[in-house]
Design an enzyme around this catalytic site. Structure first.
Site, PDB file in Angstrom:
ATOM      1  CB  SER A  84      -0.928   0.006   1.221  1.00  0.00           C
ATOM      2  OG  SER A  84      -1.835  -1.069   1.181  1.00  0.00           O
TER       3      SER A  84
ATOM      4  NE  ARG B 290       2.076   4.670   9.383  1.00  0.00           N
ATOM      5  CZ  ARG B 290       1.840   3.392   9.020  1.00  0.00           C
ATOM      6  NH1 ARG B 290       0.653   2.864   9.230  1.00  0.00           N
ATOM      7  NH2 ARG B 290       2.781   2.675   8.467  1.00  0.00           N
TER       8      ARG B 290
ATOM      9  CG  HIS C  24      -1.885   3.010   4.814  1.00  0.00           C
ATOM     10  ND1 HIS C  24      -2.256   2.531   6.052  1.00  0.00           N
ATOM     11  CD2 HIS C  24      -1.724   1.925   4.022  1.00  0.00           C
ATOM     12  CE1 HIS C  24      -2.309   1.216   6.017  1.00  0.00           C
ATOM     13  NE2 HIS C  24      -1.991   0.818   4.799  1.00  0.00           N
TER      14      HIS C  24
END
Length: 215
Positions: free
Chosen positions: A18, A41, A44
């Site tokens: 990812s 992040r 994500h």
């Protein structure tokens, strides 16, 4: 069932894959080395690439957060959801802890008696804590406004303020207020944000503090 070509990725490799895809989609965008893991992040967590543009970092903000973590800081969240999302196992390795006062009966009672939100009272409780503090505000603009007032009055001195509340009423204004203060901060400008974003930012710094950016 219609045939759709799926990627075959081992469970242990899904997060890494990812992050690789996020890096590819960011393309030529360049971020400071310490900020990139935070941006990635958050994307994500949300699958929203607009955070690459609306995350605002004060000078040295990520470094201040990492330093606080390594000093055993207390991360104060404004929701149980953000509290649940913070990787407390990593935080505790540094002697730190995460707390959320929102469900405390005495906080609820005081808020009701004063006609304030529990989030407002929670920030006042945070101001009484000792040691380095990181405020992770992902839901309540009233928490962010009160934190800003306490900081401006010199009654609260956090190492870092993560100001990413989500919504409509005073959300944008509370973030813009934080941006006027001389305190390390990470802000998601505009209406977007959330408890998951606040926790993601904390975790990005936790992994960097552990010398494991987990990209």
């Amino acid at each position: 069932m219609k045939h759709i070509e799926l990627q075959r990725v081992a469970p242990a490799d899904i997060e890494a894959r990812s992050m690789e895809l996020i890096g590819q989609e960011l393309g030529e965008r360049v971020f400071p080395a310490e900020q990139l893991p935070v941006v990635k992040r958050v994307i994500h967590t949300t699958a929203d690439f607009e955070y690459a543009d609306n995350l605002v970092f004060s000078a040295g903000a990520v470094e201040a957060g990492i330093a606080a973590i390594r000093q055993g800081c207390t991360i104060v969240t404004d929701t149980q959801m953000a509290f649940s999302g913070v990787n407390k196992r990593v935080l505790e390795k540094f002697g730190g802890r995460a707390v959320c006062f929102m469900s405390d009966p005495d906080v609820a009672a005081e808020a009701k008696a004063r006609g304030e939100t529990r989030a407002t009272v929670s920030m006042e409780r945070a101001a009484r804590l000792e040691g380095p503090l990181v405020l992770a505000i992902g839901n309540a603009p009233t928490a962010l406004v009160r934190a800003c007032e306490l900081i401006d009055a010199g009654e609260l001195r956090p190492a870092l303020v993560i100001g990413v509340p989500v919504g409509f009423v005073n959300v944008v204004e509370s973030k813009e207020l934080l941006l006027t203060l001389d305190v390390p901060h990470i802000v998601a400008r505009g209406r977007k944000g959330g408890s998951n974003v606040a926790a993601a930012i904390c975790n990005a710094m936790l992994y960097q503090a552990s010398n494991n950016a987990r990209e």
